[in-house]
Write a protein that holds these residues in place. Structure first.
Motif, mmCIF file in Angstrom:
data_model
loop_
_atom_site.group_PDB
_atom_site.id
_atom_site.type_symbol
_atom_site.label_atom_id
_atom_site.label_comp_id
_atom_site.label_asym_id
_atom_site.label_seq_id
_atom_site.Cartn_x
_atom_site.Cartn_y
_atom_site.Cartn_z
ATOM 1 N N VAL A 33 -10.309 10.631 18.633
ATOM 2 C CA VAL A 33 -10.953 10.408 17.344
ATOM 3 C C VAL A 33 -12.454 10.394 17.574
ATOM 4 O O VAL A 33 -12.954 9.639 18.419
ATOM 5 C CB VAL A 33 -10.501 9.080 16.699
ATOM 6 C CG1 VAL A 33 -11.214 8.865 15.366
ATOM 7 C CG2 VAL A 33 -8.982 9.068 16.506
ATOM 8 N N TYR A 34 -13.154 11.239 16.847
ATOM 9 C CA TYR A 34 -14.592 11.391 17.052
ATOM 10 C C TYR A 34 -15.384 10.502 16.092
ATOM 11 O O TYR A 34 -14.906 10.128 15.018
ATOM 12 C CB TYR A 34 -14.999 12.853 16.856
ATOM 13 C CG TYR A 34 -14.294 13.796 17.780
ATOM 14 C CD1 TYR A 34 -14.709 13.972 19.100
ATOM 15 C CD2 TYR A 34 -13.181 14.508 17.342
ATOM 16 C CE1 TYR A 34 -14.041 14.823 19.958
ATOM 17 C CE2 TYR A 34 -12.499 15.368 18.194
ATOM 18 C CZ TYR A 34 -12.936 15.516 19.498
ATOM 19 O OH TYR A 34 -12.260 16.358 20.346
ATOM 20 N N ASP A 37 -15.283 10.652 12.127
ATOM 21 C CA ASP A 37 -14.032 11.290 11.701
ATOM 22 C C ASP A 37 -13.410 10.548 10.518
ATOM 23 O O ASP A 37 -13.560 9.325 10.381
ATOM 24 C CB ASP A 37 -13.008 11.262 12.850
ATOM 25 C CG ASP A 37 -12.787 12.631 13.482
ATOM 26 O OD1 ASP A 37 -13.311 13.627 12.955
ATOM 27 O OD2 ASP A 37 -12.085 12.699 14.514
ATOM 28 N N VAL A 39 -9.532 10.668 9.648
ATOM 29 C CA VAL A 39 -8.298 11.244 10.169
ATOM 30 C C VAL A 39 -7.086 10.604 9.494
ATOM 31 O O VAL A 39 -7.039 9.384 9.320
ATOM 32 C CB VAL A 39 -8.180 11.015 11.693
ATOM 33 C CG1 VAL A 39 -6.910 11.652 12.248
ATOM 34 C CG2 VAL A 39 -9.401 11.545 12.414
ATOM 35 N N THR A 213 -8.474 13.782 3.607
ATOM 36 C CA THR A 213 -9.151 13.465 4.861
ATOM 37 C C THR A 213 -9.653 14.755 5.509
ATOM 38 O O THR A 213 -9.398 15.850 5.023
ATOM 39 C CB THR A 213 -8.202 12.718 5.822
ATOM 40 O OG1 THR A 213 -7.129 13.587 6.206
ATOM 41 C CG2 THR A 213 -7.628 11.469 5.160
ATOM 42 N N ASP A 214 -10.359 14.619 6.614
ATOM 43 C CA ASP A 214 -10.938 15.786 7.289
ATOM 44 C C ASP A 214 -9.996 16.404 8.314
ATOM 45 O O ASP A 214 -10.059 17.602 8.588
ATOM 46 C CB ASP A 214 -12.248 15.391 7.996
ATOM 47 C CG ASP A 214 -13.288 14.879 7.015
ATOM 48 O OD1 ASP A 214 -13.277 15.339 5.862
ATOM 49 O OD2 ASP A 214 -14.089 14.009 7.406
ATOM 50 N N ARG A 215 -9.153 15.584 8.918
ATOM 51 C CA ARG A 215 -8.198 16.058 9.924
ATOM 52 C C ARG A 215 -6.858 15.389 9.672
ATOM 53 O O ARG A 215 -6.811 14.211 9.292
ATOM 54 C CB ARG A 215 -8.641 15.688 11.343
ATOM 55 C CG ARG A 215 -9.844 16.403 11.886
ATOM 56 C CD ARG A 215 -10.260 15.781 13.224
ATOM 57 N NE ARG A 215 -9.222 15.859 14.239
ATOM 58 C CZ ARG A 215 -9.103 14.997 15.262
ATOM 59 N NH1 ARG A 215 -9.950 13.993 15.394
ATOM 60 N NH2 ARG A 215 -8.141 15.138 16.163
ATOM 61 N N VAL A 216 -5.792 16.135 9.912
ATOM 62 C CA VAL A 216 -4.454 15.580 9.746
ATOM 63 C C VAL A 216 -3.667 15.802 11.032
ATOM 64 O O VAL A 216 -3.625 16.906 11.569
ATOM 65 C CB VAL A 216 -3.705 16.226 8.564
ATOM 66 C CG1 VAL A 216 -2.306 15.623 8.428
ATOM 67 C CG2 VAL A 216 -4.481 16.059 7.267
ATOM 68 N N LEU A 217 -3.075 14.722 11.532
ATOM 69 C CA LEU A 217 -2.201 14.789 12.691
ATOM 70 C C LEU A 217 -0.800 14.366 12.271
ATOM 71 O O LEU A 217 -0.648 13.369 11.555
ATOM 72 C CB LEU A 217 -2.700 13.873 13.808
ATOM 73 C CG LEU A 217 -4.113 14.155 14.341
ATOM 74 C CD1 LEU A 217 -4.551 13.042 15.280
ATOM 75 C CD2 LEU A 217 -4.160 15.485 15.061
ATOM 76 N N GLU A 226 -1.705 18.503 15.743
ATOM 77 C CA GLU A 226 -2.716 18.795 14.715
ATOM 78 C C GLU A 226 -2.096 19.653 13.623
ATOM 79 O O GLU A 226 -1.379 20.621 13.918
ATOM 80 C CB GLU A 226 -3.906 19.503 15.343
ATOM 81 C CG GLU A 226 -5.149 19.509 14.479
ATOM 82 C CD GLU A 226 -6.159 18.436 14.876
ATOM 83 O OE1 GLU A 226 -6.978 18.078 14.022
ATOM 84 O OE2 GLU A 226 -6.115 17.945 16.014
ATOM 85 N N GLU A 228 -2.783 22.211 10.625
ATOM 86 C CA GLU A 228 -3.831 23.105 10.132
ATOM 87 C C GLU A 228 -3.957 23.049 8.619
ATOM 88 O O GLU A 228 -5.041 23.043 8.067
ATOM 89 C CB GLU A 228 -3.522 24.553 10.557
ATOM 90 C CG GLU A 228 -3.591 24.793 12.058
ATOM 91 C CD GLU A 228 -4.968 24.534 12.637
ATOM 92 O OE1 GLU A 228 -5.974 24.785 11.925
ATOM 93 O OE2 GLU A 228 -5.056 24.037 13.776
ATOM 94 N N LYS A 229 -2.805 22.981 7.923
ATOM 95 C CA LYS A 229 -2.847 23.003 6.460
ATOM 96 C C LYS A 229 -1.639 22.277 5.902
ATOM 97 O O LYS A 229 -0.529 22.449 6.370
ATOM 98 C CB LYS A 229 -2.861 24.460 5.972
ATOM 99 C CG LYS A 229 -3.096 24.609 4.472
ATOM 100 C CD LYS A 229 -3.209 26.076 4.101
ATOM 101 C CE LYS A 229 -3.483 26.230 2.611
ATOM 102 N NZ LYS A 229 -3.567 27.649 2.201
#
Length: 230
Positions: A33-34, A37, A39, A213-217, A226, A228-229
């Motif tokens: 996690v940056y 982020d 997430v 959110t910006d990223r989905v795991l 991860e 993508e969509k």
């Protein structure tokens, strides 16, 4: 190069049921996690989402693997050392709000600052400021039973921000809310992320929340992938 503020490496966690059956929750989970982020971690009930969040928040320990907070390995630290990291660096938001029923909204927000030794005048000023930021400063003297679910969650978010943590971990923060209140909470979290640079990790089963959110795991079979969509 982005700074990694939370990192989990090869986490394994099993739970032993009363019957002696071993149930695996995490089977080699990895995540980075940056800083800054936002997430989402998604997956069905029982997939290990909350277990993972508890590991990242230092509320539980893995059977094996390592967790790093700001590059520091935390597995094996004493309870006092873990408590200090949680108090200073990590804020928590739970599905059930976890507010103290006999305290007012303002007093609930004060709790982490009392634990951190913040002087009374300063913590009162900050608690009032945080209630204003989350949009319920007019409810400062109300107890949780006098607040709607959405208002209670806003108090919980204000409390999570009390000691200015760089990381907020939220476990199903909209799980008990109606659509309108859910949208308000997600908008509030997004605003905190954008304006304050707060790093947010949200566990959710709600794909509409995840899409914002910006990223989905996705967690599946005890590992993270991860997405993508959605």
């Amino acid at each position: 190069m982005q700074k990694v503020v939370l990192r989990a490496v090869d986490l394994y966690k099993n739970y032993r049921m009363g019957s002696g059956v071993i149930v695996p929750a995490l089977r080699g989970a990895n995540i980075e996690v940056y800083e800054g982020d936002f997430v989402a971690i998604i997956g069905p009930s029982g997939s290990g989402k909350t277990t993972l969040l508890n590991m990242l928040g230092l509320l539980d320990t893995p059977d094996s693997g390592e967790v790093y907070v700001d590059g520091v390995p935390v597995v094996g630290l004493s309870d006092d050392e873990l408590s200090e990291i949680r108090l200073r660096k990590i804020g928590f938001v739970f599905q059930q709000y976890n507010l103290v029923p006999i305290l007012t909204a303002l007093e609930n927000v004060e709790i982490p600052m009392i634990l951190a030794g913040v002087p009374r005048k300063r913590r009162l000023e900050r608690a009032r400021s945080l209630l204003e930021i989350v949009g319920i400063s007019n409810m400062a003297d109300h107890r949780p039973t006098e607040l709607s679910g959405g208002q209670q969650q806003k108090v919980a978010i204000a409390r999570a921000l009390a000691n200015e943590p760089s990381i907020i971990l939220a476990d199903e923060p909209t799980g008990n809310l109606d659509t309108k209140a859910s949208e308000e909470i997600v908008y509030l979290m997004k605003r905190l992320n954008r304006e304050n640079g707060t790093t947010l990790v949200v566990v959710t089963h709600d794909l509409e929340v995840a899409r914002k959110t910006d990223r989905v795991l996705r967690i599946r079979d005890g590992k993270l992938y991860e997405v993508e969509k959605l």
